[in-house]
Design an enzyme around this catalytic site. Sequence first.
Site, PDB file in Angstrom:
ATOM      1  CB  SER A  88      31.872  48.699 114.684  1.00 34.33           C
ATOM      2  OG  SER A  88      31.222  47.760 113.907  1.00 34.33           O
ATOM      3  CE  LYS A  91      32.520  45.659 112.246  1.00 37.81           C
ATOM      4  NZ  LYS A  91      31.054  45.717 112.311  1.00 37.81           N
ATOM      5  CE1 TYR A 213      34.687  42.250 112.988  1.00 35.90           C
ATOM      6  CE2 TYR A 213      33.848  40.532 114.432  1.00 35.90           C
ATOM      7  CZ  TYR A 213      33.698  41.748 113.822  1.00 35.90           C
ATOM      8  OH  TYR A 213      32.569  42.503 114.050  1.00 35.90           O
ATOM      9  CE1 TYR A 265      27.477  48.936 113.806  1.00 37.88           C
ATOM     10  CE2 TYR A 265      26.611  50.577 115.287  1.00 37.88           C
ATOM     11  CZ  TYR A 265      27.561  49.644 114.973  1.00 37.88           C
ATOM     12  OH  TYR A 265      28.604  49.416 115.835  1.00 37.88           O
ATOM     13  CB  VAL A 283      28.554  47.546 120.196  1.00 40.29           C
ATOM     14  CG1 VAL A 283      27.617  47.402 119.017  1.00 40.29           C
ATOM     15  CG2 VAL A 283      29.666  46.520 120.141  1.00 40.29           C
TER      16      VAL A 283
HETATM   17  N1  GLU Z   1      32.719  42.940 118.140  1.00 36.82           N
HETATM   18  C1  GLU Z   1      31.402  43.366 117.818  1.00 36.82           C
HETATM   19  C2  GLU Z   1      30.661  42.222 117.156  1.00 36.82           C
HETATM   20  O1  GLU Z   1      31.211  41.614 116.308  1.00 36.82           O
HETATM   21  C3  GLU Z   1      31.464  44.567 116.926  1.00 36.82           C
HETATM   22  C4  GLU Z   1      30.123  45.107 116.589  1.00 36.82           C
HETATM   23  C5  GLU Z   1      30.045  46.606 116.509  1.00 36.82           C
HETATM   24  O2  GLU Z   1      30.745  47.362 117.149  1.00 36.82           O
HETATM   25  O3  GLU Z   1      29.166  47.006 115.748  1.00 36.82           O
HETATM   26  O4  GLU Z   1      29.550  41.906 117.461  1.00 36.82           O
END
Ligand code: GLU
Length: 330
Positions: A88, A91, A213, A265, A283
């Site tokens: 994440s 992002k 992504y 989050y 994650v």
């Molecule tokens: N690649 C993970 C997903 O899309 C990223 C989620 C994350 O790190 O919060 O589920």
Amino acid sequence: MKNFIYSLFFICSSTILSAQHTYPKDSLQQLLHSTLVESKSYIEKGKVADYIPELSKADKNKLGIALIDKQGKLYTLGDVHTKFTIQSISKIIALMIAVQERGEAYIFSRMGYYGTDQAFNSMEALNTRQKPLNPMMNAGAIATTASIIGNGDEAYQKILKMIRFITNNDSIKLNEAVYLSEKETGNRNRSMFYLEKNFGLFDAKGEESLNNYFKQCSIEVDAVDLAKIGYFFAHNCTRFDGDKTYYNPEMAELINSIMLTAGMYNYSGEYSRKVGIPSKSGVGGGILGSVPGKYGIGTFNPALDTQGNSAAGLYIFEKLSKKLALSIFR
Ligand code: GLU
């Protein structure tokens, strides 16, 4: 007499405050050491992510802290060269590129600036608003990456190039096994992609856009790389070695504010109160912190709490914030 006592109290407390702001360098290394040792007990409180099968292979006991001070000096402790996927945290880089290319108004007409009480992979806002809540949850991040200009894997290549630039580390690359694992099991993300496509949130693009992504999430970094990216946004998009190619205070302000409201989050609100540092977790176990005008911080431990944040990493950030008075609200 009463006035004298008051002024004495004032002088003492401001000395303590300024002492916290100018922490002696060798004590900083000591602080990192004691923090890392204490944080070990939090590893058992977390669990390595396994919803992407390949992530479950991470060694739960790898733990590292990297911090870069205002002058660009790097402090490290523990497993700072262990590679993990950025997940994440990518992002914020995708958002930077999408806003550079399209402008903030364009991107945020397609998603909100909201915080959330929902999990990172929640689809609820797509049902209720037909738009993602913010660019840090999966729904918003998928739309953000799909908004980056280019065909095929160009968006991914731009993100990789930017991460390599900011870290000045050309060895950063894709973890192919994690990418394939995400692609194979990412049906929830896939359904969000198609819903968003149906709502017209981005130009008609095929599934290669969703693959971008998955790929951006599967870029491998270490804690030092995260500290360098944190430094970049803490210093108006100036690189840790002083390179100002992308210098942009407005962009740093945007990224830091979005990280503060949604970067951790559905823990972001409580994190803002307890830590007060614009941060982004992934994650894969990484947490990146950007302390405006001061530090870039990167931590790594893959054992996650129920909200998807590294449990030991959270402890480290909370401790450093308290000890060094790093909350932006101080
Ligand atoms: N690649 C993970 C997903 O899309 C990223 C989620 C994350 O790190 O919060 O589920």
